[in-house]
Enzyme design. Structure first.
Site, mmCIF file in Angstrom:
data_model
loop_
_atom_site.group_PDB
_atom_site.id
_atom_site.type_symbol
_atom_site.label_atom_id
_atom_site.label_comp_id
_atom_site.label_asym_id
_atom_site.label_seq_id
_atom_site.Cartn_x
_atom_site.Cartn_y
_atom_site.Cartn_z
ATOM 1 N N GLY A 1 -3.679 -1.557 4.649
ATOM 2 C CA GLY A 1 -3.138 -1.192 3.333
ATOM 3 C C GLY A 1 -1.746 -1.769 3.122
ATOM 4 O O GLY A 1 -1.063 -1.425 2.161
ATOM 5 N N LEU A 2 -1.329 -2.662 4.018
ATOM 6 C CA LEU A 2 0.008 -3.261 3.939
ATOM 7 C C LEU A 2 -0.044 -4.719 3.491
ATOM 8 O O LEU A 2 0.983 -5.408 3.455
ATOM 9 C CB LEU A 2 0.709 -3.162 5.307
ATOM 10 C CG LEU A 2 0.854 -1.737 5.854
ATOM 11 C CD1 LEU A 2 1.400 -1.774 7.291
ATOM 12 C CD2 LEU A 2 1.783 -0.899 4.957
ATOM 13 N N PRO B 1 0.063 -4.588 10.910
ATOM 14 C CA PRO B 1 -1.253 -4.078 11.312
ATOM 15 C C PRO B 1 -2.358 -4.614 10.390
ATOM 16 O O PRO B 1 -2.134 -4.793 9.190
ATOM 17 C CB PRO B 1 -1.120 -2.564 11.165
ATOM 18 C CG PRO B 1 0.332 -2.280 11.130
ATOM 19 C CD PRO B 1 1.015 -3.508 10.620
ATOM 20 N N ASP C 1 -4.686 -9.295 -4.489
ATOM 21 C CA ASP C 1 -3.237 -9.104 -4.373
ATOM 22 C C ASP C 1 -2.519 -10.299 -3.747
ATOM 23 O O ASP C 1 -1.315 -10.229 -3.498
ATOM 24 C CB ASP C 1 -2.877 -7.778 -3.673
ATOM 25 C CG ASP C 1 -3.456 -7.669 -2.286
ATOM 26 O OD1 ASP C 1 -4.132 -8.618 -1.856
ATOM 27 O OD2 ASP C 1 -3.217 -6.633 -1.635
ATOM 28 N N LYS D 1 3.673 -5.272 2.412
ATOM 29 C CA LYS D 1 4.059 -4.539 1.186
ATOM 30 C C LYS D 1 3.646 -3.086 1.295
ATOM 31 O O LYS D 1 2.781 -2.718 2.098
ATOM 32 C CB LYS D 1 3.403 -5.163 -0.052
ATOM 33 C CG LYS D 1 1.856 -5.171 -0.080
ATOM 34 C CD LYS D 1 1.168 -3.912 -0.521
ATOM 35 C CE LYS D 1 -0.363 -4.078 -0.515
ATOM 36 N NZ LYS D 1 -1.077 -2.797 -0.537
ATOM 37 N N GLY E 1 -1.312 -7.459 4.814
ATOM 38 C CA GLY E 1 -1.045 -8.525 5.795
ATOM 39 C C GLY E 1 -1.893 -9.776 5.593
ATOM 40 O O GLY E 1 -1.360 -10.884 5.551
ATOM 41 N N GLY E 2 -3.186 -9.623 5.458
ATOM 42 C CA GLY E 2 -4.077 -10.779 5.299
ATOM 43 C C GLY E 2 -3.770 -11.542 4.026
ATOM 44 O O GLY E 2 -3.736 -12.784 4.012
ATOM 45 N N SER E 3 -3.501 -10.820 2.943
ATOM 46 C CA SER E 3 -3.188 -11.462 1.654
ATOM 47 C C SER E 3 -1.848 -12.182 1.737
ATOM 48 O O SER E 3 -1.683 -13.281 1.201
ATOM 49 C CB SER E 3 -3.122 -10.410 0.551
ATOM 50 O OG SER E 3 -4.377 -9.803 0.380
#
Ligand code: C5P
Length: 294
Positions: free
Chosen positions: A98-99, A94, A136, A13, A101-103
């Site tokens: 701040g994108l 990455p 998030d 995101k 990914g983990g969430s």
């Protein structure tokens, strides 16, 4: 994928806006953010297995500290499911950038295992569980365009924003406790009242355009100080021709909206030739998205 297993895409995101309203008594901050998922995605597979296990293409995340593993353990705990699963995470987003990914990986595991284990949690139950994993994670259960408020757990779906190609530049990050460390540096002077996000959400609801003058991120100044490469990344993005370069999440990724695909290709190649990790991607919506009428 064999018919016994399930494959789920975990999309990245960007935050078109990210406003911080103030600090709460529970230690979190109240936010207002317009969030948008991207085509860029990790791929999660869940296979039936007697025990729970995880492997990840990124070796440092191939362990039980991975939020995707914690999501599976949490789902098993609340549903009393006794089955296991072999979870595979193929990273393309990455890490700690701040994108989200983990969430997004964690949300994809919840969706995949809800189906594989046939535990049948409702959307509301899944959202509550998702929030216990990260503020998030609830947004990623559905993705698309959404107005996200509160700590991140109050998600209002919006109609698809009028966006297409997006270029993302992701400088090196530090994974260790990044979000908490960045939030700890927020001062009252970074607070705004959410008006910009609500205005943008209003335009999107009215199917209007999404001009970059509405983009905003309260972490911009904090991120430039926290990440050694952030200022140079921002400057380089401007030098290759992008006019409105915006931070995503708590950083350190930046994004910009090119006027067309060709310009996006050029920005990506020029950034890569300067040694940056850069992506040309698009805004993304789930094929089964449904926006409830207001
Ligand atoms: O939700 P997540 O676990 O990723 O958040 C990490 C930390 O970031 C929280 O423990 C909190 O310190 C901070 N945070 C916050 N306000 C939010 C979300 C996160 O202060 N809305």
């Amino acid at each position: 994928m064999s018919d016994a297993g399930i494959r789920v895409e975990a999309h990245a995101k960007v935050n078109l806006t990210l406003e911080i309203l103030g600090k709460r008594h529970d230690g979190y901050h109240n936010l207002v953010s317009v969030m948008q998922t991207l085509e860029l995605h990790d791929t999660i597979t869940v296979l039936p297995s007697p025990t729970l296990s995880i492997t990840c293409s990124e070796p440092s995340l191939s362990n039980e500290d991975n939020l995707a593993f914690k999501a599976a353990a949490a789902l098993r705990a609340v549903t009393g499911a006794t089955r296991g699963a072999q979870i595979g995470v193929e990273k393309a987003i990455p890490v700690a950038a701040g994108l989200g990914g983990g969430s997004s990986d964690a949300a994809a595991v919840l969706r995949g295992l809800n189906e594989l284990w046939n535990v049948g949690l409702t959307a509301g139950e899944l959202a509550s569980l998702a929030f216990t994993l990260g503020a998030d994670v609830p947004f990623f259960l559905r993705g698309g365009t959404a107005l996200v408020q509160g700590r991140g757990d109050d998600v209002t779906p919006l109609p698809p924003a009028q966006l297409d190609w997006i270029v993302v530049l992701s400088p090196e990050s530090f994974a260790d406790d990044k979000t908490r460390r960045l939030f700890a540096q927020v001062q009252p002077r970074h607070y705004t009242r959410g008006a910009l996000s609500h205005k943008l959400a209003g335009r999107i609801r009215a199917h209007g355009d999404v001009p970059p003058q509405f983009f905003f991120n309260a972490f911009s100044e904090i991120a430039v100080d926290a990440f050694p490469q952030a200022q140079r990344a921002f400057n380089d993005f401007g030098e290759v021709g992008a006019r409105d370069v915006v931070l995503s999440g708590a950083g350190p990724s930046f994004f910009a909206v090119p006027p067309n695909r060709e310009t996006g290709v050029a920005w990506q190649l020029l950034l890569q030739s300067r040694g940056w990790r850069a992506f040309l991607t698009r805004a993304w919506w789930s094929p089964d998205r449904q926006v409830a009428p207001e």
